[in-house]
Design an enzyme around this catalytic site. Sequence first.
Site, PDB file in Angstrom:
ATOM      1  N   CYS A 125       7.078   3.863  -2.552  1.00  0.00           N
ATOM      2  CA  CYS A 125       6.051   4.717  -3.164  1.00  0.00           C
ATOM      3  C   CYS A 125       5.127   3.944  -4.099  1.00  0.00           C
ATOM      4  O   CYS A 125       4.244   4.517  -4.708  1.00  0.00           O
ATOM      5  CB  CYS A 125       6.685   5.902  -3.897  1.00  0.00           C
ATOM      6  N   ASP A 137       6.117  -1.702 -10.163  1.00  0.00           N
ATOM      7  CA  ASP A 137       6.939  -2.265 -11.227  1.00  0.00           C
ATOM      8  C   ASP A 137       7.859  -3.360 -10.705  1.00  0.00           C
ATOM      9  O   ASP A 137       8.107  -4.337 -11.397  1.00  0.00           O
ATOM     10  CB  ASP A 137       7.761  -1.162 -11.911  1.00  0.00           C
ATOM     11  N   HIS A 164      -2.940   2.683 -14.675  1.00  0.00           N
ATOM     12  CA  HIS A 164      -3.192   4.115 -14.526  1.00  0.00           C
ATOM     13  C   HIS A 164      -4.533   4.402 -13.869  1.00  0.00           C
ATOM     14  O   HIS A 164      -4.647   5.222 -12.968  1.00  0.00           O
ATOM     15  CB  HIS A 164      -3.107   4.794 -15.898  1.00  0.00           C
ATOM     16  N   GLU A 221      12.938  -0.286  -8.831  1.00  0.00           N
ATOM     17  CA  GLU A 221      11.792  -0.985  -9.408  1.00  0.00           C
ATOM     18  C   GLU A 221      12.204  -1.985 -10.482  1.00  0.00           C
ATOM     19  O   GLU A 221      11.383  -2.681 -11.051  1.00  0.00           O
ATOM     20  CB  GLU A 221      10.755   0.015  -9.957  1.00  0.00           C
TER      21      GLU A 221
HETATM   22  C1  PEP Z   1       5.990   1.887  -9.065  1.00  0.00           C
HETATM   23  O1  PEP Z   1       6.384   1.320 -10.091  1.00  0.00           O
HETATM   24  O2  PEP Z   1       5.793   1.311  -7.986  1.00  0.00           O
HETATM   25  C2  PEP Z   1       5.709   3.334  -9.086  1.00  0.00           C
HETATM   26  C3  PEP Z   1       5.419   4.001  -7.994  1.00  0.00           C
HETATM   27  O3  PEP Z   1       5.724   3.942 -10.296  1.00  0.00           O
HETATM   28  P1  PEP Z   1       4.518   3.920 -11.353  1.00  0.00           P
HETATM   29  O4  PEP Z   1       3.335   3.247 -10.710  1.00  0.00           O
HETATM   30  O5  PEP Z   1       4.261   5.333 -11.699  1.00  0.00           O
HETATM   31  O6  PEP Z   1       5.117   3.113 -12.453  1.00  0.00           O
HETATM   32 MG    MG Z   2       7.069   2.455 -11.809  1.00  0.00          MG
END
Ligand code: PEP
Ligand code: MG
Length: 576
Positions: free
Chosen positions: A505, A458, A189, A434
């Site tokens: 993303c 992920d 995070h 993911e």
């Molecule tokens: C990911 O897992 O790449 C993603 C964009 O989601 P988060 O980082 O919010 O888990």
């Molecule tokens: Mg994710």
Amino acid sequence: MELTGIAASPGIAEGSAYIYRNPDLTITEKRVDDIPGEIERLRLSASSAVKELAFLKESVRSRLGDEFAHILRSQQTIAEDDSIIGEIEDRIREENSNAEAALRHIFEAYIVLFAELDDGDYNKSRVADIKDVFNRILRILLGIPDANLSNLPQESILIARELFPSDTAMMDTDKVAGMVTELGGATSHVAILANNLGIPAAVGVKDIMDIVQNRDSLIVDTSDSEKALIYVNPGVKVRSKLEKRKTAIEKNDARIREDQDKPVITRDGLAITLSANVGSTAELVPARDAGAGSVGLYRSEFLFMNSASLPSEEEQYLAYRKAAEYFVEGFVIIRTLDIGGDKQLPALPLPAEDNPFLGNRALRLTLSRPNLFITQIRAILRAGAHGTVKIMFPMVSGIPELEAALDIMNEACTQLEKEGIPYDQNMETGIMVEIPSAVWVADALARRVSFFSIGTNDLTQYLLAADRLNSDVSDYYRTFDPSVFRAVKEVVQAAESHERWVGVCGELGGNPLAIPLLVGLGVTELSMSPRALPEASWLIRKTTLKEAQALADRILDLDKDNEIRAVLHEHYNSKE
Ligand code: PEP
Ligand code: MG
């Protein structure tokens, strides 16, 4: 002294250390004789809590908007409640109890009462509110200053063992020059937040909480993506070395920003959509300022995390609508609630799990709480009446849960239709890829949705079985592992056979080394933290699809991540 760690957000930051520790709120029960004095102490602490909450409420309102301020409003109401304070006073009088113990006794009774009222998620969020108010009054009674990060000194380098969304929700981001945590990985995070805010950050810096003192002078150098360096009370030599480095970075930035308003197309004419990852209304403006035409990932969980109670349909609708209107010329992909794993909601305490990353998280969790899910989907559908909104489901492992989610979405449409509430009847649906199983059933998934967005953060963690937050296994969390790119290729092929588009993303989508490769693999949308956009645009404008495809072919033949990195570095350095 020099410490090392993982670079989580690039740059060079200078400032003074601000050490953030969760306060120790241990209570000692005591018999008191001065009853009026003890009652006075309680009253003063409760009224200070009310003042703190009022101040926080206003600062949150002005920074993040009304939709975030309501949690503090409801907490303020509890702290002001004369009947609760009266009960604590009675307890002090009757038991000759000290204020801390009496406060705990009464608040615990309320917590049990609300927890037992099995009235769904609403009461769970009341419990979280009550606990928060209890901790706040207790902290003041114990004479511990507020450490909620809303009132930081200028140019702070924030040091913590770990930073969770609940810690940073109130953070005064303007005062933070850099962030360093002992734990965490490059996609935790704190890394995502720091990237979105354009603040240099390092994670996995062992023992820094013991080594550094408050107000030590620090330089955090994360300009090299391979390694973070933290200089504690640096001397003149280090400073002048870093000044030179800063100048070189600024020169490179100026080069990248040349022609930045030109359309994002490869030299041989392929348009690539560059969009931004955002987590709140406050991030919309910097995203568009940085050149984003759309939002490729709206992490809706932050709307829930900043709140001790669950946001209502109306509050969510207003937040999503703001995004839709702000990006009315592009699109906004709203991802449904993705909690569990590293993301916890104060409003929805979840049972502890042995393996939370493999547990009841994201889509699984929302499917198990249809009321929560349908409320969010209704809000997203309604926001779709004010712009181009697409809905995206996180953590899809296969067809059954996708179909279950689509059924709930249909139900939401039927309800809105019946109620005569405007909504987007043709909203595009997509999924995050993911979980590795989704790669292998991408063909069947593509028949049911309009687009895929690959969540490499992920996907990498699950492909390589390496916790994205655990710095001890960061060497195994190989961002450039061949398996990741082979998975991307598989997904693109499945999508193309059904004329669906694929975006990325995860953090890889904004990584300058990876961008030409992803384009060569057939990805046509890249969503990233806004600060990565100018360089991404520059790189695409410097590349041809043909060259990117040749690069992809070459990479897919390689066996090891370091070989892949070397080829990508060579390719990047060939651009000027
Ligand atoms: C990911 O897992 O790449 C993603 C964009 O989601 P988060 O980082 O919010 O888990
Ligand atoms: Mg994710």
